[in-house]
Design a protein around this motif. Structure first.
Motif, PDB file in Angstrom:
ATOM      1  N   TYR A   1      97.483  95.681  25.341  1.00  0.00           N
ATOM      2  CA  TYR A   1      96.432  94.973  24.623  1.00  0.00           C
ATOM      3  C   TYR A   1      97.011  94.180  23.453  1.00  0.00           C
ATOM      4  O   TYR A   1      96.549  93.066  23.139  1.00  0.00           O
ATOM      5  CB  TYR A   1      95.379  95.960  24.111  1.00  0.00           C
ATOM      6  CG  TYR A   1      94.768  96.830  25.198  1.00  0.00           C
ATOM      7  CD1 TYR A   1      94.791  96.443  26.548  1.00  0.00           C
ATOM      8  CD2 TYR A   1      94.176  98.061  24.889  1.00  0.00           C
ATOM      9  CE1 TYR A   1      94.254  97.248  27.542  1.00  0.00           C
ATOM     10  CE2 TYR A   1      93.625  98.856  25.872  1.00  0.00           C
ATOM     11  CZ  TYR A   1      93.681  98.457  27.199  1.00  0.00           C
ATOM     12  OH  TYR A   1      93.145  99.259  28.187  1.00  0.00           O
TER      13      TYR A   1
ATOM     14  N   ALA B   1      98.468  91.088  24.769  1.00  0.00           N
ATOM     15  CA  ALA B   1      97.416  90.148  25.196  1.00  0.00           C
ATOM     16  C   ALA B   1      96.796  89.407  24.010  1.00  0.00           C
ATOM     17  O   ALA B   1      96.058  88.440  24.218  1.00  0.00           O
ATOM     18  CB  ALA B   1      96.336  90.893  25.965  1.00  0.00           C
ATOM     19  N   GLY B   2      97.112  89.857  22.803  1.00  0.00           N
ATOM     20  CA  GLY B   2      96.641  89.141  21.628  1.00  0.00           C
ATOM     21  C   GLY B   2      95.717  89.900  20.710  1.00  0.00           C
ATOM     22  O   GLY B   2      95.194  89.327  19.732  1.00  0.00           O
TER      23      GLY B   2
ATOM     24  N   LYS C   1      92.652  88.342  26.172  1.00  0.00           N
ATOM     25  CA  LYS C   1      93.225  86.994  26.181  1.00  0.00           C
ATOM     26  C   LYS C   1      92.120  85.939  26.252  1.00  0.00           C
ATOM     27  O   LYS C   1      92.180  84.910  25.560  1.00  0.00           O
ATOM     28  CB  LYS C   1      94.172  86.829  27.373  1.00  0.00           C
ATOM     29  CG  LYS C   1      94.959  85.531  27.346  1.00  0.00           C
ATOM     30  CD  LYS C   1      95.968  85.478  28.470  1.00  0.00           C
ATOM     31  CE  LYS C   1      96.882  84.261  28.337  1.00  0.00           C
ATOM     32  NZ  LYS C   1      96.157  82.983  28.224  1.00  0.00           N
TER      33      LYS C   1
ATOM     34  N   LYS D   1      90.626  85.580  22.764  1.00  0.00           N
ATOM     35  CA  LYS D   1      91.492  84.849  21.828  1.00  0.00           C
ATOM     36  C   LYS D   1      91.557  83.373  22.187  1.00  0.00           C
ATOM     37  O   LYS D   1      91.648  82.508  21.305  1.00  0.00           O
ATOM     38  CB  LYS D   1      92.889  85.459  21.813  1.00  0.00           C
ATOM     39  CG  LYS D   1      92.969  86.906  21.353  1.00  0.00           C
ATOM     40  CD  LYS D   1      92.333  87.102  19.978  1.00  0.00           C
ATOM     41  CE  LYS D   1      93.120  86.431  18.870  1.00  0.00           C
ATOM     42  NZ  LYS D   1      92.524  86.673  17.526  1.00  0.00           N
ATOM     43  N   ASP D   2      91.508  83.060  23.467  1.00  0.00           N
ATOM     44  CA  ASP D   2      91.528  81.656  23.877  1.00  0.00           C
ATOM     45  C   ASP D   2      90.216  80.948  23.538  1.00  0.00           C
ATOM     46  O   ASP D   2      90.188  79.720  23.368  1.00  0.00           O
ATOM     47  CB  ASP D   2      91.780  81.548  25.384  1.00  0.00           C
ATOM     48  CG  ASP D   2      93.219  81.876  25.756  1.00  0.00           C
ATOM     49  OD1 ASP D   2      94.076  81.913  24.846  1.00  0.00           O
ATOM     50  OD2 ASP D   2      93.483  82.120  26.963  1.00  0.00           O
TER      51      ASP D   2
END
Length: 534
Positions: free
Chosen positions: A179, A182-183, A143, A146-147
């Motif tokens: 997972y 979570a992205g 995460k 990806k953020d």
């Protein structure tokens, strides 16, 4: 892939493709370029391979910044995307954020992280004893990645180590689902079994919830079509370039160490010019022409190929220079050798059968070839003799190292002379030098005293092979000597020996000794020997 499509987009398109896609391992800029030239659409920047190339273990002994430096060179070398083997992310979520930020700045297409603890150990070393990361902690890394990504197409791959650690299918599925939520853009399902059993079980239950990537290093015998049937999205050939290079380097190094010579390896390895090509040397050459006018050093060549030869039916209608050895003419072999060292400006002096001598080179014609000798042919190309030059007979073969050494010689006029000659056979250009062959003279320290076919066995020190070079000053000396000699009444019958003997009266002519590694093709027996030599 076309250059205008972002590398991140290229990689994302690959993992989402309906077709099975493939990426190949590389570990530096050159291996990356080789992968791209082979036709692969993407590169796996293998942690194992990069650490091995750096001479350290695959245990995070190379820092993430050191790995990043390597990957930056790799990415600059190619137009296809790179998926970095990012180990565990090199720490916690904060290290992961820092890594992704730097990868985005360098336009690296994606990163794959594995759910083990930092520092990691390679999955094929005591895999079952390696602890796995906490699921929630690892999902937090995904995460965070990806953020942090600034490019929306940047790819984050989550690598499952559950099968490697012996935890089984249930654990693998639980982790994959966490997972994915979570992205993670794809799941890499890893296995060390020699069969695809783990992959089969996972794919049947996973149900294509997101793309799946595999690394069939251990189960390499499984037909690739089976992976297509299972619905795998991407196959990584993970470490085969580094393993190939290690094997090749061990073999070559052993031969050189054992023989204390390069003779038996030079023809088995790529030429230096191929290394230059992979380094994109041509682009620099063009840039130098644009930005540094007058700073370019080009080398020209003249090949004397006017004679018919005397090989019976073989040369009845065909010039000797066009006789073929393993499907390639003597002339083409020479031109290839010249091209490989950057000599592109080649002039071929034609004579007998001149209409058959055509190619990507300049020609000059000796229409009196039947009644003249080699010096007359050279004089026809006199206007082309400018700057750095290489000259050769059109009926000789030689190992590439001889030409490389000749080009590195600093003297104005340098002849290649074989110290291993015999005072037998047809006319030969024997030479007498100020000192006989010795190892110290291999660098061209000897000086020509005389060249003649009539030298006694006691006085000669070698045989001129028909290959020589000149510096810009040496070219002027050659041109002047040709002009002077051309006024002689017997010029049409003069040989190169007359030229060099004339020059030695006022200017030194250097000799670079060799021992074998060349051939003058003047008979059927010579042609048979040429086949073995090639």
């Amino acid at each position: 892939m076309t250059k205008h499509i972002k590398k991140t987009t290229q990689l994302r398109n690959m993992i989402n493709s309906r077709e099975l896609e493939f990426i190949m391992e590389a570990h530096n800029g050159m291996s990356s370029r080789i992968v791209e030239e082979a036709g692969f659409k993407g590169i796996w920047a293998s942690g194992l391979s990069i650490s091995a190339a750096l001479g350290v273990r695959d245990n995070n002994e190379a820092s993430w910044t050191q790995v990043l430096d390597v990957v930056e060179f790799m990415n600059d070398a190619v137009n296809i995307p790179i998926l970095l083997d990012g180990d565990t992310g090199y720490g916690n979520f904060n290290n992961m954020r820092r890594l992704v930020k730097k990868l985005n700045q360098r336009q690296v297409a994606g990163v794959c992280i594995e759910d083990k603890l930092f520092p990691k150990t390679n999955s094929f070393i005591r895999g079952e004893s390696q602890p796995l990361a906490d699921i929630e902690e690892f999902a937090g890394k995904i995460k965070a990645a990806k953020d942090t990504q600034e490019d929306e197409d940047f790819v984050v791959v989550a690598r499952l180590e559950a099968f490697i650690a012996g935890w089984g299918l249930s654990e693998a599925l639980s982790r994959a689902e966490a997972y994915h939520k979570a992205g993670a853009d794809a799941i890499l399902c890893h296995s060390k079994k020699s069969t695809p059993q783990d992959i089969e079980q996972f794919m049947k239950v996973w149900g294509n919830r997101c793309p799946v990537i595999i690394v069939p290093t251990k189960y390499y015998s499984v037909p690739t079509d089976y992976f297509r049937e299972l619905g795998v999205s991407l196959v990584i050939w993970a470490n085969h370039n580094i393993r190939t290079s290690v094997q090749a380097m061990k073999e070559t190094t052993s031969v050189i160490f054992r023989e204390q010579s390069l003779i038996n390896v030079e023809q088995k390895i790529v030429s230096v010019s191929e290394i230059f090509r992979l380094q994109n040397e041509d682009e620099l050459e063009e840039a130098e022409k644009k930005y540094l006018p007058g700073n370019n050093k080009s080398i020209g060549a003249v090949i004397l190929a006017a004679s018919q030869g005397n090989l019976g039916e073989l040369t009845k209608d065909t010039p000797k220079t066009l006789l073929k050895v393993h499907g390639k003419s003597l002339l083409d072999s020479q031109i290839d050798a010249f091209n490989q060292v950057g000599i592109k400006d080649v002039t071929v002096v034609r004579g007998f059968g001149k209409q058959k001598i055509t190619g990507n080179y300049r020609t000059a014609d000796n229409d009196q070839h039947a009644s003249t000798k080699e010096l007359f042919s050279l004089n026809i190309a006199r206007d082309m003799i400018k700057g750095d030059m290489v000259f050769s007979f059109g009926d000789i073969m030689f190992k590439n190292y001889i030409l490389n050494d000749l080009l590195n010689d600093p003297n104005d006029i340098t002849l290649i002379v074989d110290a291993d000659c015999e005072r037998t056979g047809d006319r030969k250009d024997f030479v007498r030098t100020d000192e006989p062959y010795a190892k110290k003279h291999y660098t061209g320290a000897a000086r020509l005293l005389e060249m003649s076919e009539k030298l006694s066995a006691q006085s000669l020190t070698g045989e001129f092979i028909g290959l020589w070079k000149t510096s810009p000053a040496g070219s002027e000396i050659i041109r002047k000597a040709l002009e002077e000699l051309s006024k002689s009444s017997d010029f049409s019958s003069m040989l190169l020996a007359h030229l060099f003997n004339h020059i030695t009266k006022s200017h030194p002519v250097s000799v670079r000794f060799i021992k074998g590694s060349w051939l003058h093709v003047d008979s059927i027996v010579d042609l048979q020997k040429a086949g073995s030599m090639a």
